[in-house]
Scaffold this active site. Structure first.
Site, PDB file in Angstrom:
ATOM      1  N   ASP A 216       0.865  -1.176   0.000  1.00 16.50           N
ATOM      2  CA  ASP A 216       0.000   0.000   0.000  1.00 16.50           C
ATOM      3  C   ASP A 216       0.906   1.231   0.000  1.00 16.50           C
ATOM      4  O   ASP A 216       2.091   1.143   0.314  1.00 16.50           O
ATOM      5  CB  ASP A 216      -0.898  -0.024   1.231  1.00 16.50           C
ATOM      6  CG  ASP A 216      -2.003   1.017   1.160  1.00 16.50           C
ATOM      7  OD1 ASP A 216      -2.194   1.598   0.077  1.00 16.50           O
ATOM      8  OD2 ASP A 216      -2.650   1.260   2.185  1.00 16.50           O
TER       9      ASP A 216
ATOM     10  N   ASP B 144      -3.690  -3.132   6.037  1.00 10.20           N
ATOM     11  CA  ASP B 144      -4.022  -2.615   7.364  1.00 10.20           C
ATOM     12  C   ASP B 144      -5.507  -2.760   7.688  1.00 10.20           C
ATOM     13  O   ASP B 144      -5.868  -3.093   8.798  1.00 10.20           O
ATOM     14  CB  ASP B 144      -3.579  -1.153   7.506  1.00 10.20           C
ATOM     15  CG  ASP B 144      -4.108  -0.273   6.380  1.00 10.20           C
ATOM     16  OD1 ASP B 144      -4.922  -0.758   5.567  1.00 10.20           O
ATOM     17  OD2 ASP B 144      -3.706   0.904   6.309  1.00 10.20           O
TER      18      ASP B 144
ATOM     19  N   ASP C  99      -8.427  -5.815   3.742  1.00 10.28           N
ATOM     20  CA  ASP C  99      -7.165  -6.311   3.211  1.00 10.28           C
ATOM     21  C   ASP C  99      -6.870  -7.727   3.664  1.00 10.28           C
ATOM     22  O   ASP C  99      -5.983  -8.386   3.121  1.00 10.28           O
ATOM     23  CB  ASP C  99      -5.998  -5.411   3.651  1.00 10.28           C
ATOM     24  CG  ASP C  99      -6.075  -4.020   3.065  1.00 10.28           C
ATOM     25  OD1 ASP C  99      -6.674  -3.891   1.978  1.00 10.28           O
ATOM     26  OD2 ASP C  99      -5.558  -3.067   3.680  1.00 10.28           O
TER      27      ASP C  99
END
Length: 988
Positions: free
Chosen positions: A369, A696, A700
């Site tokens: 990310d 996070d 996810d």
């Protein structure tokens, strides 16, 4: 875990918890009455002192486990090994041989050894090996326990009027737990409040769809899955927020009742351990075959004349088995992995399982990310674009210090200032974040992007205008909606309600029909939309994350009076989140903000290092494509003119072949949904990649769990994601992943080092015994006037060599410093064998050299040998054989110590960084001292069959043993030349 030996205490705690509620079903009781029964104020929670008292009374919030294995059982488990059974058989055979010898001794003679020294030494060494193995396993367990403590789940609770994070094990009955999206529910509880709260209870009830939760009291008893006002331990929040008072902890939870029926599961062996077990099995079978062939050959050529010959042959077979397999290999492996994991933890990479270390060194793709991992996660509003103009907000970070200025530094007009303030008011109210000052340091609570709006509002004094509003309802942000709305009551104007919304500008704009220009509100035209979208593209191209803001006065003080809103007979609206289409329409566009999250300065170097290591970095973000591409190019992930692929473009790829082609070429993905992350990871894996995936949020978790190396954020990560991950970043930094891969490669290199060392040393022992028996006549390893087998080395000597040279040097090699080229090699494939063909050749070569120099040294001290024609001295054949065995014994020990120096690299010269591993030199020094004791301490000479050596003999020992290092250097030089030639051929 709670020991089941403490079941009495657990039972008493359970009764005490039930007594607090007076045996009343919490789901059928008003929430305030439940809190009262638990003696807690829902507004302030328990005090810290009261929480400590209840923790002592009720015990930790943990499920009971099977009782720990007693230490004595762990010690005895060290003997549960086929090799140990062989050694015990050797003890019995050796004792019988000693007894037969004593019985057959001539009257008046000494009758051989007064005690069965071979048997005694074998038993003592078995005990020492067991003690070493026990200590090593205990240390490994301590290391894993320390890591488990570091990764202990935490829960947000209300204590002393403040929301704090505590270890889940410290949650007690009466605690007020604060629930948010991504949290794991840590105990059973009665809901006090809930806003769009949905909880996944599949782990408990089997219900695959998340269940909506509401605090209203149930009218009648319901099944577990229908208790909408209760939350249960082990479930996870998928949406919304809420608070609950804890009614049960530990074994007094619903999942605790189930856990009591579960048996303890054993840890599965890692792929590396399975391969090593396979190697040991193959070695054992090979040695057994060799031993059988030798015994048959000896029987055919010499015949067995008595029981002594049979016993000697059996001892030979056992000696070969003892020589073949390193006894402490499994324990050494566990300790080396545990020490490596501890080193990773010190560098903020917390690996939850030792087996993950194997995978780390093989990573070929890191999917990351952007926010907080590649960037600093210190979101800052720098631009505000309104219908009348654009301004800059000075200051960086979370300290609310800055001001509003024109983009070119000029003064801001009153009209633009009013629009900016209106925009920041909307963004601050439609917000779940918070900014606090703690000891002079500003700390954020919630999403950094949301907090950046609060910081900007404080810089411009827009926060003053938000004080008159009170939030009454919320439609939360989700990754699918890409927007958030709240309904607030204006306390200064008759209590009228207003909708405030923020979200992705292109999404939010589609729900707007009006625009605020100055003090006027007019219809939103197509030209306005094009201008706004053009500003979005421009700001995104400058690496800004954009958020649009809008509002809508509802012109009523009652939410139930809003046209289209569904309410019950009492006029109450409890499902506003499900009626978002009614309130999120006809919105008034105020403006948008440009937020920047600066890249971490160290990440660019880490991306470059990963590229050198053959590891590709992939950015997957929900940001705008231009923003993603700009940050990715700044970090060196893609070229300056590189492009990002969007979620919509991924959806247009209808076949796996098309998807795989795209993921093999594109390294930046923007505007993606959680399901896209999972598809990207799966696609990369189909292409043979070992993929790491960071995450996070709760959405996810599927991608993180599917990845070969799931990586959760330690600071911003949700508990659900942390549970799904194999590794947790304590600092949320991409560079930590690369550092962990580097450490993983170093650990794997060290494993190969000590495997090369141990196996080549043990193969050298096998070749020594085998060659000494088969070539006994040529080398002079015989006893005149005796028949049967004359062993070149005694079983006790082989056991001593393994004890001396296996444990300490191998462990020292397990912490060898990383080589400079550890990140200059391509990733290894998980299908690649730890011990490959080249390594087996290396092992066999060193083993042959080791056996050759050992047998040559023995031959030089025997009459009738190949390299000397030494006569029998006055002491006789027996003394000469003892001296020759001591020579061979010592040469083999020192040859293995030289081999430890040589085995630190398969290609690099041993003299490069010769003294970089102080532990290895310490282990070598210890081994030398212990070998000297066996040779020169008189009472040890008998059990180990040794005799003191002369200075000249020592010179011979050192020179012959050193030839192992010399041969290794020559072999490495040849292999380096071959590798270089291959490189030239490939280049042509």
């Amino acid at each position: 875990m709670v020991d089941r030996n403490d079941q009495t205490d657990v039972s008493e705690a359970t009764k005490a918890q039930e007594a607090l509620l007076h045996d009343v079903d919490p789901s059928l009781t008003d929430a305030n009455d439940v809190a009262k029964a638990l003696n807690v104020d829902p507004a302030t929670g328990l005090s810290s002192d009261e929480a400590k008292r209840r923790l002592e009374k009720f015990g930790p919030n943990e499920l009971a486990s099977a009782p720990p294995v007693p230490k004595w059982k762990k010690f005895l488990a060290q003997f549960e090994d086929p090799l140990v059974y062989l050694l015990l058989a050797a003890t019995v055979i050796s004792t019988i041989a000693w007894f037969v010898e004593r019985m057959n001794a001539a009257p008046g003679s000494e009758g051989g050894e007064p005690l069965p020294f071979d048997s005694i030494v074998i038993v003592l060494i078995l005990i020492v090996n067991a003690v070493l193995g026990y200590i090593q396993e205990a240390r490994a367990e301590q290391a894993v326990a320390a890591l488990a403590q570091m990764t202990a789940p935490q829960t947000s609770v209300l204590r002393d009027g403040q929301v704090v994070r505590v270890n889940t094990s410290e949650v007690v009955p009466g605690d007020i737990v604060v629930l948010g999206e991504g949290d794991t529910v840590s105990a059973d509880g009665r809901l006090l409040t809930a806003a769009s709260l949905r909880i996944a209870e599949a782990s408990l009830t089997g219900e695959s769809v998340p269940v909506g939760k509401k605090p209203e009291t149930l009218e009648s008893a319901k099944a577990l899955g229908d208790r909408a006002n209760m939350v249960f331990n082990g479930t996870s929040v998928t949406q919304g927020t809420g608070r609950a008072v804890v009614t049960g902890t530990g074994m007094n939870t619903q999942v605790g009742k189930i856990a009591d029926m579960l048996s303890q599961t054993e840890d599965e062996a890692t792929p590396l351990q399975k391969e090593l077990a396979h190697v040991s099995k193959i070695l054992g079978i090979a040695v057994c075959i060799i031993a059988a062939l030798v015994i048959v050959a000896l029987f055919i050529t010499e015949g067995f004349t008595g029981i002594e010959d049979v016993i000697d042959s059996l001892l030979l077979a056992v000696s070969l088995a003892v020589a073949a397999v390193p006894e402490g290999l499994a324990a050494i492996m566990t300790v080396v992995l545990a020490l490596g994991v501890q080193r990773m933890a010190k560098h903020h990479a917390i690996v939850k399982k030792l087996s993950s270390v194997e995978t780390l060194g093989s990573a070929s793709v890191i999917c990351s990310d952007k926010t907080g991992t590649l960037t600093r996660n210190e979101m800052t509003v720098e631009r505000v674009v309104t219908p009348s103009g654009e301004v800059s907000i000075t200051g960086t970070g979370y300290a609310p210090v800055g001001q509003m200025v024109g983009v070119d530094g000029s003064d801001v007009s009153e009209a633009v200032r009013a629009e900016v303030l209106s925009t920041l008011v909307a963004g601050t109210l439609a917000n779940d974040g918070d900014l606090r000052e703690n000891n002079g340091k500003w700390e954020i609570v919630g999403d950094p992007t949301e907090v950046s709006l609060i910081v900007a509002a404080r810089k411009t004094k827009a926060d003053k205008a938000t004080e008159r509003f009170t939030r009454v309802a919320e439609v939360p942000f989700t990754s699918e909606r890409k927007r958030m709305s709240i309904i607030a009551k204006d306390n200064t104007e008759g209590g009228n309600l207003t909708v405030f919304a923020k979200g992705a500008p292109d999404v939010l704009l589609s729900f707007c029909s009006r625009i605020a220009v100055g003090n006027q509100v007019r219809p939103l035209t197509d030209g306005d939309r094009q201008d706004i979208l053009a500003d979005v593209e421009r700001l995104s191209g400058e690496a800004y994350r954009t958020l649009g803001e809008a509002y809508r006065p509802l012109e009523t003080a009652s939410l139930a009076a809003v046209p289209g809103i569904r309410a019950n007979a009492a006029g109450e609206v409890s499902d506003i989140a499900e009626q978002s289409d009614v309130i999120e329409n006809d919105l008034i566009w105020t403006g948008m903000v440009g937020i920047i999250d600066p890249p971490r300065t160290e990440v660019r170097d880490s991306v470059a290092e990963a590229r050198r290591a053959g590891i590709r970095t992939v950015m997957i973000t929900g940001d705008h494509p231009l923003t993603a591409a700009r940050i990715a190019s700044d970090l060196g992930i893609i070229a300056k003119d590189g492009k990002a692929l969007t979620g919509d473009q991924l959806d247009a790829l209808t076949t796996d072949e098309e998807f795989d082609k795209a993921t093999s070429e594109v390294s930046v993905y923007a505007r993606v949904a959680p399901e896209h992350k999972l598809k990207i990871v799966s696609s990369l894996q189909r292409q043979g990649n070992i993929a790491a995936m960071t995450g996070d949020g709760v959405n996810d978790a599927p991608a993180v769990k599917t990845a070969d190396i799931g990586v959760a954020m330690g600071i911003t990560g949700t508990e659900v994601t942390k549970e799904s991950a194999k590794m947790i970043l304590a600092d949320d930094n991409f560079s930590t992943i690369v550092a962990a891969v580097r450490e993983g490669r170093g650990i794997f290199d060290n494993i190969r080092k000590f495997l090369r060392y141990l196996l080549s040393s043990n193969v050298g022992e096998v070749f020594t015994v085998f060659g000494g028996v088969m070539l006994a006549g040529v080398l002079g390893i015989t006893q005149p006037e005796s028949t049967g087998v004359t062993l070149p080395l005694l079983a006790t000597q082989l056991l001593w060599i393994n004890l001396l040279t296996d444990a300490a040097p191998a462990l020292a090699m397990g912490v060898d410093p990383q080589t400079e080229d550890v990140m200059n090699r391509k990733p290894r494939k998980l299908t690649d064998h730890v011990i490959d063909r080249d390594m087996w050749i290396d092992i066999a070569f060193i083993g042959i050299i080791m056996a050759a120099v050992t047998l040559i040294g023995m031959d030089m001290h025997l009459a009738g040998g190949l390299f000397t024609d030494r006569s029998v001295d006055a002491l006789g054949h027996e003394a000469q054989l003892t001296e020759a065995r001591t020579m061979g014994f010592t040469i083999l020990v020192f040859a293995q110590l030289f081999n430890a120096i040589a085995s630190r690299s398969s290609r690099q010269s041993a003299f490069v960084g010769l003294f970089s591993n102080k532990w290895l030199w310490g282990a070598i020094a210890l081994s030398v001292v212990l070998q000297l004791l066996v040779i020169y301490v008189p009472f040890l000479n008998g059990p180990f069959g040794t005799t003191p050596l002369s200075p000249l003999a020592w010179v011979e020992c050192i020179c012959l043993a050193a030839f192992v290092l010399i041969a290794s250097e020559i072999y490495k030089a040849i292999m380096r030349a071959i590798d270089k030639a291959r490189g030239k051929e490939l280049s042509h």
